[in-house]
Design an enzyme around this catalytic site. Sequence first.
Site, PDB file in Angstrom:
ATOM      1  N   ASP A  33       0.879  -1.166   0.000  1.00  5.78           N
ATOM      2  CA  ASP A  33       0.000   0.000   0.000  1.00  5.78           C
ATOM      3  C   ASP A  33       0.919   1.219   0.000  1.00  5.78           C
ATOM      4  O   ASP A  33       1.553   1.551   0.992  1.00  5.78           O
ATOM      5  CB  ASP A  33      -0.903  -0.025   1.240  1.00  5.78           C
ATOM      6  CG  ASP A  33      -1.865   1.161   1.279  1.00  5.78           C
ATOM      7  OD1 ASP A  33      -1.561   2.204   0.652  1.00  5.78           O
ATOM      8  OD2 ASP A  33      -2.906   1.064   1.958  1.00  5.78           O
ATOM      9  N   LYS A  85      -6.354  10.134  -1.823  1.00  2.59           N
ATOM     10  CA  LYS A  85      -5.364  10.964  -1.146  1.00  2.59           C
ATOM     11  C   LYS A  85      -4.552  11.773  -2.166  1.00  2.59           C
ATOM     12  O   LYS A  85      -5.098  12.679  -2.772  1.00  2.59           O
ATOM     13  CB  LYS A  85      -4.494  10.086  -0.247  1.00  2.59           C
ATOM     14  CG  LYS A  85      -5.283   9.043   0.581  1.00  2.59           C
ATOM     15  CD  LYS A  85      -6.178   9.672   1.630  1.00  2.59           C
ATOM     16  CE  LYS A  85      -7.148   8.698   2.295  1.00  2.59           C
ATOM     17  NZ  LYS A  85      -6.609   7.437   2.800  1.00  2.59           N
TER      18      LYS A  85
HETATM   19  C1  LIG Z   1      -7.160   6.209   3.203  1.00  3.28           C
HETATM   20  C2  LIG Z   1      -6.339   4.987   3.107  1.00  3.28           C
HETATM   21  C3  LIG Z   1      -6.879   3.763   2.695  1.00  3.28           C
HETATM   22  C4  LIG Z   1      -8.346   3.604   2.376  1.00  3.28           C
HETATM   23  O1  LIG Z   1      -8.670   4.342   1.240  1.00  3.28           O
HETATM   24  P1  LIG Z   1     -10.165   4.923   0.954  1.00  3.28           P
HETATM   25  O2  LIG Z   1     -10.000   5.565  -0.368  1.00  3.28           O
HETATM   26  O3  LIG Z   1     -10.488   5.849   2.075  1.00  3.28           O
HETATM   27  O4  LIG Z   1     -11.067   3.739   0.936  1.00  3.28           O
HETATM   28  C5  LIG Z   1      -6.038   2.674   2.595  1.00  3.28           C
HETATM   29  N1  LIG Z   1      -4.724   2.765   2.899  1.00  3.28           N
HETATM   30  C6  LIG Z   1      -4.177   3.928   3.306  1.00  3.28           C
HETATM   31  C7  LIG Z   1      -2.735   3.967   3.626  1.00  3.28           C
HETATM   32  C8  LIG Z   1      -4.953   5.067   3.432  1.00  3.28           C
HETATM   33  O5  LIG Z   1      -4.409   6.218   3.841  1.00  3.28           O
END
Ligand SMILES: *Cc1c(COP(=O)(O)O)cnc(C)c1O
Length: 396
Positions: free
Chosen positions: A186, A211
Amino acid sequence: MTSKPRGPGTRAARGGEKRKNALDAVTQPIVCTSTYAFDGTAEIRDHFEGRIQREEYGRYGNPTVRTAERKIAELDGAEDCVLFSSGMAAATTALLALLKSGQHVVMTSDCYRRTRQFVSTTLPRWGIDHTFVEPGDYGALEAAIRPGKTRLVLAESPTNPYLRVVDLPRLVAIRDRHPGVKILIDSTFATPVNERPIGFGVDLVLHSATKYLGGHNDLLAGSLSGKASLISGLRDLRGVLGAVLDPHAAYLLLRGVKTLDLRVRRQNETALRVAGWLEAHPRVERVFYPGLESHPDHDVAARQMSGFGGVVSFQVKGGLDDASRFIDATTLPIIAPSLGGVESLIEQPALMSFYELTTAERLAIGISDNLVRLAVGIEDADDLVADLGNAFATSA
Ligand SMILES: *Cc1c(COP(=O)(O)O)cnc(C)c1O
């Protein structure tokens, strides 16, 4: 002819876009349709027998979404990418696609809370087991791999909220000793501007495009990038589970991502400056930022990242209320969860994500009451530093 790969600025602004669009538009049109017309039954046969490439039905694909997927694939240096309606839709679809009953996943403990929740409470209902390991403990990580059972190692890098950075060459070397294991990173906090895990041999890269990729706090989306053969299976499961991205959101994402390189460079610069300033401030107990030499993973980050990202976590001297008073005294960062947009956002993890736990329970999972997470936007660094300084002065 081989030529130097294009830089992230060019890939962001131009990558994945067809040179000529419908109606000669420079931008990718929003193709607002749920289904696609066939000329006749012969074309249906050609489509299903693989002689032509075309769209069929909105849950299986959309040209606006497809353009955004090609752009993100190019940014990640991957063969292909598939987009979802959120980062969590990408994460859960990947886990469901890659694991089956009797198998096992190893995951780093400092990570997005909902991913952790899915792995620890939903996957066991289908007989899929897990082990959490501390980021940075590669011995424990390798020891947790169960021969023939472990199929996936899942890690964030940098992690939330302590910005731990996973040593990717080391992780890939561990995977290579265990046939059948894949690595999913991730990479939401890193963005393809600061780190491209595919280039290190990682199998699959996830972004919460909500993000930095979107970058304007105006959409939810998630992506998975990797080899075309792997992405094709994920795309098929998306078509069944149905967590597709709407073409309007895909357009916003395309528009946002064009400035990714500019925004992230600016956020890297501002965050490094703010982190250094906070570290020298008498009201601050400790700063967590991989760009600082005091961070446990600074060397790893310096080796494999080209920037340290826009999130700075720090502990304000005192307890829960001291940190809350400081946050309430800021006026420029907006008090909100999330990160990666043009607006600076500030939050207190003990209240925002872990409110239902006691101080002791929070500490057991590593969340201290006085922890503050600041995700810098693109405001002027001088203004941010001045506002934080003022908040310390007035909240004392
Ligand atoms: C926000 C986030 C998620 C989840 O993403 P959404 O678009 O809110 O479903 C997963 N991993 C990380 C590191 C995040 O910051």
